[in-house]
Design an enzyme around this catalytic site. Structure first.
Site: not given
Ligand code: 4NP
Length: 159
Positions: A8, A11, A13-15, A126
């Site tokens: 993602c 790294n 939340c989703r992955s 997201d």
């Molecule tokens: P992820 O979510 O891609 O599912 O881990 C996010 C975590 C952090 C950010 C964006 C999405 N960020 O902009 O810091």
């Protein structure tokens, strides 16, 4: 051995959620010694950090522990995996741009491409800037899509 990496943006939340859901399914299926799982992000803001506490809390409510530290996915990493599974179209574009060879590009999939009935191009949204319900939605999607991914891996292992 089949090696799968979920990717993602951050790294956190989703992955890591997809990795934990898949690890549970792979263990339940008795395939833990045939499938290795990892996750990574294409953005470097959270490197070394544990998963987002909202993601970890939502996972814990379903009996899943998110045990991970955020790491970056790099072009070299394609060589270490058989499948590189992106959460959304933006992750997929980022990965396509860093794939060093056509063979590396062929390892790329969207997670929801394994979910029965999901529309072509369907994404794992997201949850980072949204409300708390977003984390349960991510878990619901990961559970459905990872079951489809497990069926795909079973087919690969039997082939
Ligand atoms: P992820 O979510 O891609 O599912 O881990 C996010 C975590 C952090 C950010 C964006 C999405 N960020 O902009 O810091």
């Amino acid at each position: 051995m089949l090696r799968v990496c979920f990717v993602c943006l951050g790294n956190i939340c989703r992955s890591p959620t997809a990795e934990a859901v898949m690890r549970h399914l792979v263990r339940e299926a008795g395939l833990a010694d045939r499938v290795t799982l990892d996750s990574a992000g294409t953005g470097d803001w959270h490197l070394g950090e544990p998963p987002d506490r909202r993601a970890a809390a939502a996972a814990r409510r379903r009996g899943l522990e998110l045990d991970h530290r955020a790491q970056l996915f790099r072009g070299d990493d394609f060589a270490r995996f058989d499948l590189v599974v992106a959460m959304d179209g933006s992750n997929l574009s980022n990965l396509e741009a860093m794939a060093p060879t056509p063979a590396a590009r062929d390892k790329l999939r969207l997670l929801r491409s394994f979910e029965p009935g999901a529309a072509p191009g369907a994404e794992v949204p997201d949850p980072y800037y949204g409300g708390p319900g977003g984390f349960d939605e991510v878990l619901d999607i990961c559970e459905a899509a990872c079951r489809g991914l497990l069926d795909h891996l079973r087919g690969q292992l039997e082939a």
